[in-house]
Design an enzyme around this catalytic site. Structure first.
Site, PDB file in Angstrom:
ATOM      1  CG  HIS A 130      -1.703   1.310   1.436  1.00 44.73           C
ATOM      2  ND1 HIS A 130      -2.924   1.465   1.092  1.00 44.73           N
ATOM      3  CD2 HIS A 130      -1.284   2.613   2.127  1.00 44.73           C
ATOM      4  CE1 HIS A 130      -3.380   2.719   1.490  1.00 44.73           C
ATOM      5  NE2 HIS A 130      -2.416   3.312   2.147  1.00 44.73           N
ATOM      6  CD  GLU A 131       1.912   3.425   3.647  1.00 41.83           C
ATOM      7  OE1 GLU A 131       2.209   4.530   3.254  1.00 41.83           O
ATOM      8  OE2 GLU A 131       1.048   3.169   4.308  1.00 41.83           O
ATOM      9  CG  HIS A 134       0.074   6.249  -0.525  1.00 41.10           C
ATOM     10  ND1 HIS A 134      -0.860   6.946  -0.958  1.00 41.10           N
ATOM     11  CD2 HIS A 134      -0.264   5.565   0.653  1.00 41.10           C
ATOM     12  CE1 HIS A 134      -1.879   6.660  -0.145  1.00 41.10           C
ATOM     13  NE2 HIS A 134      -1.579   6.102   0.777  1.00 41.10           N
ATOM     14  CD  GLU A 202      -4.559   6.498   2.754  1.00 37.82           C
ATOM     15  OE1 GLU A 202      -4.672   5.274   2.567  1.00 37.82           O
ATOM     16  OE2 GLU A 202      -3.792   7.353   2.648  1.00 37.82           O
TER      17      GLU A 202
END
Length: 325
Positions: A130-131, A134, A202
């Protein structure tokens, strides 16, 4: 991800900033505010990653000091087609993580010891994916700009309160009204815009992160455990610096006062539901049980020496080979 919407929201924050400048100093104040906004964003562009990592006393690690954690991030970065980011550990009991950096070539990812201790390797992989999403989506730069503008608007709002606005342009009732708008409405509006930008990004990072790690249920399970941990384990550094809350995968603030009402993140249950639907569409149904069944590690965790349950499942290991293997 709707980049046009994001650009419009950032433009709106810039207008708010310039409007407060006008209340403080007329046309000249408005132009000064614009120059300050540009300068702050240029400074943030080059230095935001160093500032936030220093703020949380993050410790950089490598393959020697944190072999499993580092290799996990390396494998996920390769899956995403990204350069290897710098890898950090934050000595914090609350499970959480964030990414920072102005572009993929200058990115960093950081996980707390609470995350690495309490989650299974599958769940950690979902979080770090997930990071990295980003980073790939360049959200780190966008959110740096938004956070910088939001902080600047609040700062100017405080100045307007103490200085009482521009005496020449705001006498009498209108001066009082203008000062109140600068002090209350503009910072509140900036906070709403910041939340809108953060929430839309998100969901996109959840989806792309699930694609990077290969299993949406690893991330959905991790989100639930992190959210529960964040409610009972305070993150004192984040409480002192709430403007950084949007950077974390789950809001690190304790929920006292207005934190829950004005959350920087989408509802966790909605995020989990979206990931579970994605997994169903991919035909993945049993991996969540593997991740959720993994007992929280109280040993050295997947960032240091391999512990007995570092593979995630003490009963013969996981069916799914993750990037830490």
């Amino acid at each position: 991800m709707n980049m046009t919407k994001t650009a419009m929201l950032i433009a709106l924050m810039t207008v708010m900033f310039m409007s407060i400048g006008y209340l403080l100093g007329g046309g000249g104040g408005m132009m000064i505010a614009l120059v300050i906004a540009v300068a702050m964003n240029l400074f943030g562009y080059w230095n935001s990653d160093k500032m936030v990592l220093r703020m949380y006393n993050a410790q950089e690690v490598d393959e020697r000091s944190a072999p499993e954690y580092y290799r996990m991030v390396s494998g996920l970065a390769a899956n995403a087609g990204l350069p290897m980011p710098k890898v950090y550990i934050i000595h914090e009991d609350q499970p959480n993580a964030f990414a920072t950096g102005r572009n993929p070539e200058n990115a960093a990812v950081a996980a707390t010891t609470g995350l690495l201790n309490r989650l299974s390797p599958e769940e950690v992989a979902g979080v770090m994916a997930h990071e990295l999403a980003h980073v790939q989506n360049r959200d780190t730069l966008t959110m740096t700009i938004v956070a910088t503008l939001a902080g600047a608007i609040s700062m100017l709002g405080n100045f307007a309160f103490f200085l009482g606005g521009n005496r020449e342009n705001g006498n009498g009732v209108m001066g009082v009204v203008g000062t109140l708008l600068a002090m209350i409405v503009a910072p509140f509006g900036a906070m709403i815009v910041q939340m809108a930008v953060s929430r839309t990004r998100e969901y996109a990072a959840d989806k792309r992160g699930a694609e990077i790690c290969g299993n949406p249920l690893w991330l959905s399970s991790a989100l639930g455990r992190i959210a529960r941990g964040a409610k009972v384990i305070p993150n004192e550094e984040a409480e002192h610096n709430p403007a950084t809350a949007h950077m974390f995968i789950i809001n690190p603030l304790s929920g006292r006062g207005a934190d829950n009402l004005f959350s920087t993140h989408p509802d966790t249950d909605n995020r989990i539901a979206a990931l579970e639907q994605m997994a169903a569409e991919m035909g993945i149904r049993s991996a969540a049980m593997t991740a959720r069944a993994a007992a929280p590690s109280q040993n050295s965790g997947p960032w240091g020496q391999r512990s007995d349950n570092a593979g995630g499942n003490s009963n013969g290991g996981s069916r799914y080979r993750g990037p830490w293997s």
